[in-house]
Design a protein around this motif. Structure first.
Motif, short mmCIF file in Angstrom:
data_model
loop_
_atom_site.label_atom_id
_atom_site.label_comp_id
_atom_site.label_asym_id
_atom_site.label_seq_id
_atom_site.Cartn_x
_atom_site.Cartn_y
_atom_site.Cartn_z
N ASP A 231 -57.83 25.30 65.42
CA ASP A 231 -58.16 26.59 66.01
C ASP A 231 -59.59 26.68 67.00
O ASP A 231 -60.62 26.57 66.36
N GLU A 233 -60.76 28.55 69.19
CA GLU A 233 -61.68 29.70 69.06
C GLU A 233 -62.48 29.79 67.90
O GLU A 233 -63.66 30.09 68.02
N LEU A 236 -65.50 27.34 68.51
CA LEU A 236 -66.30 27.90 69.30
C LEU A 236 -67.35 28.89 68.64
O LEU A 236 -68.79 29.27 68.83
N GLN A 237 -66.79 29.89 67.77
CA GLN A 237 -67.62 30.70 66.90
C GLN A 237 -68.46 30.32 66.00
O GLN A 237 -69.57 30.35 65.82
N GLY A 240 -70.28 26.46 68.71
CA GLY A 240 -70.03 26.11 70.19
C GLY A 240 -70.84 25.12 70.97
O GLY A 240 -70.38 24.74 71.88
N ARG A 263 -54.12 25.32 73.50
CA ARG A 263 -55.55 24.78 72.57
C ARG A 263 -55.77 23.58 73.18
O ARG A 263 -57.11 23.15 73.22
N ALA A 266 -58.05 24.33 76.17
CA ALA A 266 -59.03 25.09 75.60
C ALA A 266 -60.12 24.06 75.33
O ALA A 266 -61.31 24.19 75.38
N TRP A 270 -63.71 23.24 76.84
CA TRP A 270 -65.00 23.35 76.03
C TRP A 270 -65.70 22.16 76.21
O TRP A 270 -66.97 21.99 76.51
#
Length: 477
Positions: A231, A233, A236-237, A240, A263, A266, A270
């Motif tokens: 996951d 996201e 990142l939370q 990050g 993903r 993504a 990142w």
């Protein structure tokens, strides 16, 4: 002990170094050589038997790596004193092979053990022939200090293989051969990371990699895995600004899901934006039973942020202790400098043998055979689990891998079930032991590659049923 030359002949194509190895091993087992006894030096034994020094040295290296011999520098080489306790109890250090035993006889691995290929189906005769040729033709260059980046022919073979099978366009200079996967991680940690760096780690994820990275001083942030893989996201939370992420995108270890394309993109975004590193562990992507193998994440990398790690443990055999790392072109000099001060690059004899095994087409043929075989053996285990446990265990559909994940019904602790199974010698692992988050799922991990018949699979599942029948309260079956 008699090592007369006439006793060492090329019988049925067996290399001389293997015959010499067996003679020493059997002599130790039979008590003809005792713990602490000094053995001839490589030079003197080679001279006595009129053999190449490399042949004797190879046999001694094998005996040393298996704990039979101990090198003491100027004091010479002796039979390991550690064997004294075993011999003192009246038990030989090994069980010598009977003279009439076929060379294909192997020790049976524990049922359901993870990470093992089908050892009974490895082409040992082909391997022995290739290894013997290199042992007999050992030249001065091969006896010198090896290239810290790995054997050149093997690096060429790996680069060619990855370009065809995994869509990775790389040069041999980008390939670094290491003595196992953890040595590849060590190379990464020393070349581009620092102790205290934070990294994303799949949860649940490959626990041996987690243990290594933590011991190397890395701070790991567990990131949940769902049906689409890591996951991103959530990562990142949580962290990050992490410096790296270790992922198994083609076949997540241990859940078996694939990282979805959104993903993957993504994750690459990142890494590009933050200057982070993605360590791609592509440990068993060759074994996919429906459709073609998924492209490697590295094949999508345009910014040079992916460090791709592969291993020969799952496709050949783990005793090789050989893995490899592919780095971006911009990092070749840094990794070469780091590799030059590390140890454990892998035995050159093994590397040269693997290079020939790949270049001559044996590797591709072996993979093709194993895909078909594993699909069959996977079916054996699935059918047996269904027959014995019915709806009490749920096996999620997966397209590849060399183990099955089975979820027990609610109320049955996977760790308790694994403990009961392992008391019977069945080598089952609890999925929850591979996670750190409170949301980490429970399940049971069972390898199937060494289940040779449907009857064997059914018999082992009956043993599981018997072991789990001792649970307090309602049983799993």
């Amino acid at each position: 002990m008699d090592f007369r030359l006439q006793a060492l002949q090329k019988l049925q194509g067996e290399p001389i170094y293997l015959q010499l190895y067996r003679r020493f091993r059997d002599a130790i087992a039979e008590g003809k050589l005792r713990p602490g006894d000094r053995v001839p030096s490589v030079r003197s034994l080679a001279s006595e038997l009129n053999l190449a020094r490399g042949t004797v040295e190879t046999a001694y290296q094998m005996l040393g790596s298996e704990g039979y011999l101990l090198a003491r520098g100027p004091a010479g080489t002796v039979v390991s004193p550690r064997l004294a306790d075993r011999i003192g109890r009246g038990a030989p250090p090994v069980r010598p092979c009977p003279p009439s035993a076929p060379r294909t006889t192997v020790t049976e691995p524990p049922p359901f053990q993870l990470g093992l290929p089908a050892l009974d189906m490895f082409p040992r005769k082909t391997w022995a022939r290739l290894a013997g040729r290199h042992a007999h033709s050992l030249d001065v260059a091969a006896m010198a200090y090896p290239d810290p980046c790995g054997h050149e022919a093997l690096r060429h073979a790996i680069a060619s293989y990855l370009g065809i099978s995994r869509g990775i366009a790389c040069t041999p200079e980008q390939v670094f051969v290491t003595a196992g996967y953890r040595c590849a991680l060590d190379l990464v940690c020393r070349a581009v990371l620092q102790p205290g760096d934070t990294g994303w780690f799949e949860d649940p994820g490959y626990r041996f990699a987690r243990q290594f990275l933590e011991q190397a001083g890395m701070r790991l942030s567990p990131v949940a895995v769902d049906d689409d893989g890591l996951d991103v996201e959530a990562g990142l939370q949580q962290a990050g600004a992490a410096r790296f992420a270790l992922v198994t995108p083609s076949h997540q270890s241990p859940l078996g899901v694939a990282l979805s394309l959104p993903r993957r993109l993504a994750l690459l975004e990142w890494a590009t934006a933050t200057g982070g590193w993605i360590i791609e562990d592509d440990y068993d992507s060759e074994f996919r039973y429906h459709g073609r193998p998924l492209p490697a994440l590295k094949s999508l990398d345009r910014a040079g942020r992916v460090l791709y790690a592969g291993t020969f443990s799952k496709v050949l055999f783990p005793g090789l202790r050989l893995a490899y790392l592919v780095v971006p072109e911009s990092q070749i000099a840094r990794f070469r400098e780091t590799a030059s001060v590390l140890h454990g690059h892998g035995a050159i004899l093994h590397q040269a043998t693997v290079a020939d095994f790949m270049a001559q087409g044996h590797f591709a043929r072996h993979l093709k055979t194993m895909r078909s075989l594993y699909a069959e053996r996977r079916g054996y285990l699935l059918d047996a689990l269904t027959q014995v446990f019915g709806d009490a265990l749920y096996v999620p559909p997966r397209r590849g891998g060399i183990h099955l994940l089975a979820h027990p019904r609610a109320g049955c602790s996977d760790r308790t079930l694994a403990t009961l199974a392992n008391a019977e010698g069945l080598a089952v692992e609890a999925l929850s032991a591979w996670g750190r988050l409170d949301t980490s799922p429970e399940g049971l991990l069972l390898g199937f590659t060494n289940l040779a018949t449907a009857g064997q699979a059914l018999g082992l599942c009956r043993r599981l049923e018997k072991a789990w029948g001792r649970l307090p309260g309602p049983s799993v079956a």
